[in-house]
Each structure stands twice: as C-alpha cells, then as structure tokens.
Write an enzyme that holds these catalytic residues in place. Structure first.
Site, PDB file in Angstrom:
ATOM      1  N   CYS A 196     -36.588  24.662 -57.994  1.00 35.52           N
ATOM      2  CA  CYS A 196     -36.910  23.276 -57.653  1.00 35.52           C
ATOM      3  C   CYS A 196     -36.633  22.997 -56.176  1.00 35.52           C
ATOM      4  O   CYS A 196     -35.467  22.837 -55.786  1.00 35.52           O
ATOM      5  CB  CYS A 196     -36.094  22.345 -58.552  1.00 35.52           C
ATOM      6  SG  CYS A 196     -36.356  20.610 -58.178  1.00 35.52           S
TER       7      CYS A 196
ATOM      8  N   CYS B  23     -34.977  19.591 -55.530  1.00 35.44           N
ATOM      9  CA  CYS B  23     -33.545  19.519 -55.838  1.00 35.44           C
ATOM     10  C   CYS B  23     -32.712  20.279 -54.811  1.00 35.44           C
ATOM     11  O   CYS B  23     -31.660  19.805 -54.406  1.00 35.44           O
ATOM     12  CB  CYS B  23     -33.258  20.147 -57.210  1.00 35.44           C
ATOM     13  SG  CYS B  23     -34.455  19.805 -58.464  1.00 35.44           S
ATOM     14  N   ASP B  24     -33.147  21.458 -54.429  1.00 36.87           N
ATOM     15  CA  ASP B  24     -32.268  22.377 -53.692  1.00 36.87           C
ATOM     16  C   ASP B  24     -32.698  22.658 -52.260  1.00 36.87           C
ATOM     17  O   ASP B  24     -31.978  23.350 -51.530  1.00 36.87           O
ATOM     18  CB  ASP B  24     -32.186  23.718 -54.451  1.00 36.87           C
ATOM     19  CG  ASP B  24     -31.630  23.528 -55.854  1.00 36.87           C
ATOM     20  OD1 ASP B  24     -30.816  22.605 -56.042  1.00 36.87           O
ATOM     21  OD2 ASP B  24     -32.029  24.286 -56.754  1.00 36.87           O
TER      22      ASP B  24
END
Ligand code: NAP
Length: 299
Positions: free
Chosen positions: A128, A131-132
C-alpha cells in the site's frame, strides 16, 4: 442480537447495500474485519466515479460511512469465521453469533503476494503506497505490477522518493492508458519492463536491501530500500466455503442478480464471480443485492 439484514464487509458494495436496506426501513448490521471502505480507502485518487471528478479513496470511504451511520446502520469491527445457513441465517464471528433474515456477503478481495522467500518476514515490503509511501521519502523504491494500482502507486511514490523502479512482466501496461502515459512521463520513474522479481535480497537478514531481477538477458541486481507489491487481488472467502458455491479461484458464484446457491444469501462486489471489478460495479452490486435481500425478507 437479531437484525433484518446482515452485511459482511464495509467496502463500497457492502455500504451501498446497507444504504439501500436502511432507507427501506430495515435494521442493518455491517461487519468489517479490517478497513472500513475496503480497498478504495487506500486509493490515492478516485477519478472515475460518476458525478465526483476527483476524490481521495479515504474521503470517499468516510463519506459512505457517515451516510449509512446517519441512517442508523451499525458498523462493527468483527471477523466473520463461518456462515451458518438458516433460516434464520447466522454468522459466527470472533466476538459471537449474529442472526439475520438475509445476509449480503461483500467481503471484497485482499492483495496477492509475490510468494517469494522473505516476503512475510523482511521489513521494507509493502502492499500500500498510500499507507507506507511516506516512510521512503528521498529513497529508492520499486513497484511491481502493471495494473492501475501499480501505476497509481508509482505516480504517488514518484512525488516522495528519489527514484521509483516500476517492474512489470510485460512491455504493455494493463492499467488505465491515461495513467500509464502520466507515469511514463515522470523523470524519476525507471521502467523495468519484460522483467520479473526473482528474489528479495537483504544484507542483514532483517530489511530489504535489493532485488534480483530477471529479464531477457538474465539476472541482474537492483538496489532498493522498499518494494511495493501491486500485482492484483485474491478473494478471501474461506468463511463461506462449503456453504456458498465458490469458483475455482475462490470467488462466490453469483450472477448479476447477486443471488448465491443459498436462498437469502447474496454476494456483492469484488468477492463474487464477475468480469469487471470497479467502484461503480461494486456500488451497483450493493444496490442489487439489497433489493434482493429486501424482497427475500418481505414486509
Ligand atoms: P490488476 O488490474 O489485476 O493488475 C495486476 C497486475 O499485476 C497485472 O499487470 C499483472 O500482470 C500483474 N501480476 C499478476 N500476478 C503477478 C505475479 N505473480 N508477478 C508479477 N506480476 C503479476 O490489479 P490492480 O492494478 O490492483 O487493479 C485491480 C482492479 O482495480 C482493476 O479492475 C483496476 O482497473 C481497478 N483499479 C482502478 C483504479 C482507477 O483509478 N481506475 C485504480 C486501481 C485499481 P499481467 O498484466 O501480465 O496480467
């Protein structure tokens, strides 16, 4: 507690089903094991939903949740472990048993892993970019995949990272042509086409330090600090196996009417057998499944 309509999964399909069922005056419980909003919550930008020119996936998901909660829908974080066919139907979760007159399975899909040694254990591997991605600011990363998710991830990471290597096993992308054209034009994206990831490398055995790539000329190393795996999705319908008919890939067998082999149990969105898995088709399925469930429940 017994509810009229129980929805498994709080993605676009599940929350749309909840919206229709609640507006018809039914009590609705939605069970979600992971992320409210489903896959779309991780999309940096949604630009193909009618009437909304551009919105972040997270904002889209927030809007859907607020809309159903305002109608009295209960959304609980629980993992469904088993479907217990009725009547009344029921699901067993990690928290207990819920009964319902009708069940809508909208369990979505989860990311497909590369299946390489070290993938689960090494730090530096993500599924992701939203997200990261921020963890890799100013660093060199790779994205693997050739669909819209890989392209969107490469575009997002190019704005954060020093260099992004986009690795795809073919020379043509499967994802949206406009998106592919934007990514091809980015100066810090290096296209590694006709190329597969053969192995994950680590200098210290703890964190990823590079990849071993295979192309037409053989193996070559690529030093990267992070790898984003964007190679599609697989269904996670184990809780329904043996009760609902699944196809050989694990999708719930249901047609455009969203009916499964069990009367009163419907399947909506990415978790069911279908040709096109998009936000719009998930929303459409949610409506169809809810209307089917309402007819099944009666007045
Ligand atoms: P996808 O379209 O299924 O693409 C998966 C990609 O990964 C393909 O390029 C595939 O290669 C490659 N791949 C699969 N298994 C692999 C393996 N073992 N090793 C290496 N490569 C592998 O998945 P997605 O990009 O996640 O998209 C899923 C759905 O969401 C699609 O319907 C897509 O249109 C939609 N989506 C839409 C948007 C949007 O904004 N419109 C954004 C994201 C996703 P091949 O090409 O060789 O098969």
């Amino acid at each position: 507690m017994k509810t009229d309509i129980l929805v498994v999964g709080a993605g676009c399909a599940g929350l749309t089903a909840a919206l229709y069922a609640a507006r018809a005056g039914k009590s609705v419980l939605v069970l979600e094991q992971d992320t409210v909003g489903g896959q779309i919550a991780f999309s940096p930008r949604v630009e193909n939903y009618p009437g909304i020119p551009s919105i972040s996936g997270a904002a889209f998901a927030d809007g859907l949740l607020a809309q159903v909660e305002a109608l009295g829908v209960r959304v609980e974080l629980e993992t469904v472990e088993r479907l217990l066919p009725g009547p009344p139907h029921a699901v067993r979760t990690d928290c207990g048993v819920h009964e319902a007159l009708a069940v809508i399975v909208a369990s979505g899909v989860r990311h497909r892993p590369l299946g390489l040694p070290g993938e689960d254990a090494l730090a530096g591997i993500s599924y992701c970019a939203v997200c990261d991605g921020a963890f890799y600011k100013g660093r060199d990363v790779a994205v693997v995949g050739g669909g819209s998710t890989a392209l969107q991830s490469a575009e997002l990471l190019a704005g954060l990272c020093r260099r992004v290597h986009l690795i795809h096993r073919r020379t043509a992308f499967r994802g949206e042509p406009q998106l592919a054209a934007r990514v091809r034009a980015l100066p810090n994206v290096a296209l590694e086409l006709g190329c597969t990831v053969e192995a994950l490398e680590s200098r210290d055995g703890k964190a990823l330090s590079g990849l071993s790539l295979r192309d037409g000329s053989g193996l070559r190393p690529l030093a990267v600090d992070g790898l984003f795996v964007c190679i599609g999705q697989i269904p996670g319908n184990n809780a329904f196996a043996g009760v609902l008919a699944l196809d050989e890939a694990g999708y719930v067998q249901a047609g455009e009417d969203c009916r499964t082999n069990v009367p009163g149990v419907f399947a909506a969105g990415d978790c069911r057998t279908k040709a096109v898995r998009q936000l719009t088709t998930a929303a459409a399925d949610g409506a169809v499944a809810a209307l089917g469930a309402l007819a099944f429940c009666g007045d």
